[in-house]
Design an enzyme around this catalytic site. Structure first.
Site, PDB file in Angstrom:
ATOM      1  N   SER A  54       0.820  -1.276  -0.063  1.00 45.96           N
ATOM      2  CA  SER A  54      -0.038  -0.004   0.036  1.00 45.96           C
ATOM      3  C   SER A  54       0.953   1.015  -0.011  1.00 45.96           C
ATOM      4  O   SER A  54       1.677   1.416   0.967  1.00 45.96           O
ATOM      5  CB  SER A  54      -0.933   0.084   0.996  1.00 45.96           C
ATOM      6  OG  SER A  54      -1.525   1.366   1.509  1.00 45.96           O
ATOM      7  N   GLY A  55       0.746   2.290  -1.055  1.00 50.57           N
ATOM      8  CA  GLY A  55       1.479   3.403  -1.139  1.00 50.57           C
ATOM      9  C   GLY A  55       1.369   4.325   0.166  1.00 50.57           C
ATOM     10  O   GLY A  55       2.276   4.605   0.791  1.00 50.57           O
ATOM     11  N   SER A  56       0.071   4.468   0.448  1.00 50.53           N
ATOM     12  CA  SER A  56      -0.316   5.472   1.785  1.00 50.53           C
ATOM     13  C   SER A  56       0.067   4.859   2.903  1.00 50.53           C
ATOM     14  O   SER A  56       0.673   5.684   3.799  1.00 50.53           O
ATOM     15  CB  SER A  56      -1.894   5.736   1.758  1.00 50.53           C
ATOM     16  OG  SER A  56      -2.778   4.526   2.108  1.00 50.53           O
ATOM     17  N   GLY A  60      -1.817   5.278  -3.119  1.00 51.38           N
ATOM     18  CA  GLY A  60      -0.734   4.971  -3.871  1.00 51.38           C
ATOM     19  C   GLY A  60      -0.780   3.744  -4.897  1.00 51.38           C
ATOM     20  O   GLY A  60      -0.461   4.195  -6.175  1.00 51.38           O
ATOM     21  N   THR A  61      -1.444   2.894  -4.634  1.00 48.74           N
ATOM     22  CA  THR A  61      -1.776   1.553  -5.452  1.00 48.74           C
ATOM     23  C   THR A  61      -2.764   2.113  -6.558  1.00 48.74           C
ATOM     24  O   THR A  61      -2.749   1.520  -7.555  1.00 48.74           O
ATOM     25  CB  THR A  61      -1.892   0.229  -4.786  1.00 48.74           C
ATOM     26  OG1 THR A  61      -3.215   0.784  -3.733  1.00 48.74           O
ATOM     27  CG2 THR A  61      -0.954   0.086  -3.908  1.00 48.74           C
TER      28      THR A  61
END
Length: 348
Positions: free
Chosen positions: A91-93, A259-260
Site C-alpha cells: 500500500s502506498g499510503s 498509492g496503489t
C-alpha cells in the site's frame, strides 16, 4: 489480578487516510520473512486487525501497520499492512505513513536533506527517499509495486446500474478502473455515499463473474478495489492531474486517492499510449489531498508478456497521536479472540 495489556501506537495520516502504526506490545511472530509473518497473522492471529479497526478502538476506514524485524539485511525494518479487506501485500499510503513514523519516532535515524533507505513489506523490498527539512519529514517517495493491465474495457451488467465498462489493473491488488463521468459522477465530496454504493455493486458483480490471477503470484484473492477516474488535465508537458476516488470492499471510500490506485492509473495510461517515462500524474481526492505518481519505464514479464510499469509514489504523512492503548478483554464490546498468540501478556 490480570496484567494490563497495552499496545504502543503512532497514529498517522497521508492524504486523509489514517494508518495506526503498532510499534510495541506484540510478541515476535513466527516466520522467516515479513510475508510469512503476515500469513501467520492472517491465518492464526487476525484479532489484532479486528481489534484496531472495529469499535470501540477504531473504524473500518483506518489501516493498521505492524512494525516487525526485516528478514532481508538490506532493509532497516519490516511492516505488515492490515485493512478492512484483509492483508494487502502493499500500500502506498501505508508505506508513506510507516516510513514517516519510523523517522519521526527515531526508530530510523533522521537526517536533514534527502535520505534513502529500504523497508521490507510483504511484497518485498521497498526503496524509500525521505525529504527532511528543518527536522521534519516533508515528503516520502516510495517505489510503487510493478503494475500492469490485466483486462481492458470489459463490460458487465450490474443490477440497478445496467451495463458498466471497466478495466482491471494489478498494482499491489487487483483494481477495477472506471471512468467516473460514464456513471454520472464529478468526484466531489457530497457524492461519497453514492460512490460507495455504486462501487460496492460493481465489485460484487465482478467478483461473482470471475477471479483474477497474477502472472507470478497466482491467486491473490477476489478483486477488492475500485478506482473512479476523473478527466485528466495536462498541467505541463510531463505533468497530469486528475480527480480520483478509491473504494475498498466492503463499503469504504478512501480519504486519499491511494498509492496503489495511482500506480494502477499509470499502468492504464501506458497501456493507452498516453504517457512517457518521466511523466507524472497527480491524483486528487474528494478532500483535495493528492499523491504524485511517476512513470519510470516498462518491463516485459511473465509467460504472456505483460507490460509491467515501474513507478514511484510521492506524498506527505502527518503524525496525529502517540498513545499506549489498553486492551480491555473484560469490555463486552471487545473480542480478544485471536490475540492470545501475539500479545506479551498470557493472561487473556
Amino acid at each position: 489480578m490480570k496484567d494490563q495489556l497495552t499496545l504502543q501506537l503512532l497514529d498517522t495520516h497521508a492524504g486523509g487516510d489514517v494508518s495506526r502504526i503498532v510499534t510495541g506490545g506484540v510478541d515476535p511472530l513466527p516466520g522467516d520473512t515479513v510475508r510469512q509473518k503476515m500469513e501467520y497473522l492472517r491465518d492464526d492471529a487476525d484479532g489484532l486487525r479486528r481489534l484496531l479497526l472495529e469499535e470501540p478502538y477504531g473504524a473500518p476506514e483506518m489501516s493498521v501497520d505492524l512494525i516487525v524485524p526485516a528478514s532481508d539485511p538490506r532493509a532497516e525494518i519490516g511492516y505488515i499492512i492490515m485493512e478492512v479487506m484483509g492483508y494487502p501485500i502493499y500500500s502506498g499510503s501505508n508505506t508513506i505513513c510507516t516510513a514517516t513514523a519510523l523517522l519521526e519516532s527515531g526508530l530510523i535515524a533522521k537526517r536533514e536533506g534527502l535520505q534513502s533507505f529500504m523497508l521490507e513489506s510483504p511484497a518485498g523490498l521497498v526503496h524509500i527517499d525521505a525529504r527532511v527539512e528543518n527536522g521534519r519529514v516533508e515528503a516520502i517517495t516510495c517505489g510503487g509495486l510493478p503494475s500492469y493491465i490485466d483486462t481492458y474495457r470489459a463490460s458487465i451488467h450490474v443490477p440497478s446500474l445496467g451495463d458498466v465498462t471497466y478495466s482491471v489493473a494489478y498494482s499491489g491488488g487487483f483494481y477495477a478502473l472506471l471512468d467516473a463521468r460514464e456513471l454520472g459522477f464529478h468526484l466531489t465530496r457530497d457524492e461519497e455515499a453514492d460512490l460507495a454504493r455504486c462501487a460496492g455493486a460493481i465489485v460484487e458483480a465482478i467478483q461473482t463473474r470471475r477471479g483474477f490471477s497474477h502472472y507470478a503470484l497466482g491467486d491473490v484473492g477476489p478483486l477488492p478495489f475500485l478506482h473512479f477516474m476523473g478527466p485528466e488535465e495536462r498541467v505541463a508537458d510531463d505533468y497530469y492531474r486528475s480527480r480520483s476516488a478509491t473504494y475498498v470492499h466492503p463499503g469504504v471510500i478512501c480519504r486519499s486517492t491511494t498509492g496503489t490506485g495511482t500506480s494502477a492509473r499509470l499502468a492504464l495510461m501506458h497501456h493507452e499510449g498516453r504517457i512517457r517515462p518521466g511523466d507524472r500524474l497527480e491524483t486528487v481526492s474528494l478532500r483535495e489531498s493528492g499523491f504524485v505518481g511517476e512513470f519510470l519505464g516498462v518491463d516485459t514479464l511473465g509467460e504472456r508478456g505483460h507490460d509491467v510499469v515501474r513507478n514511484t509514489i510521492t506524498g506527505k504523512a502527518h503524525i496525529l497521536a502517540r498513545s499506549e492503548t489498553v486492551v480491555n478483554c473484560d469490555d463486552p464490546m471487545v473480542s480478544c479472540a485471536g490475540l492470545h498468540h501475539i500479545l506479551s501478556s498470557r493472561s487473556l
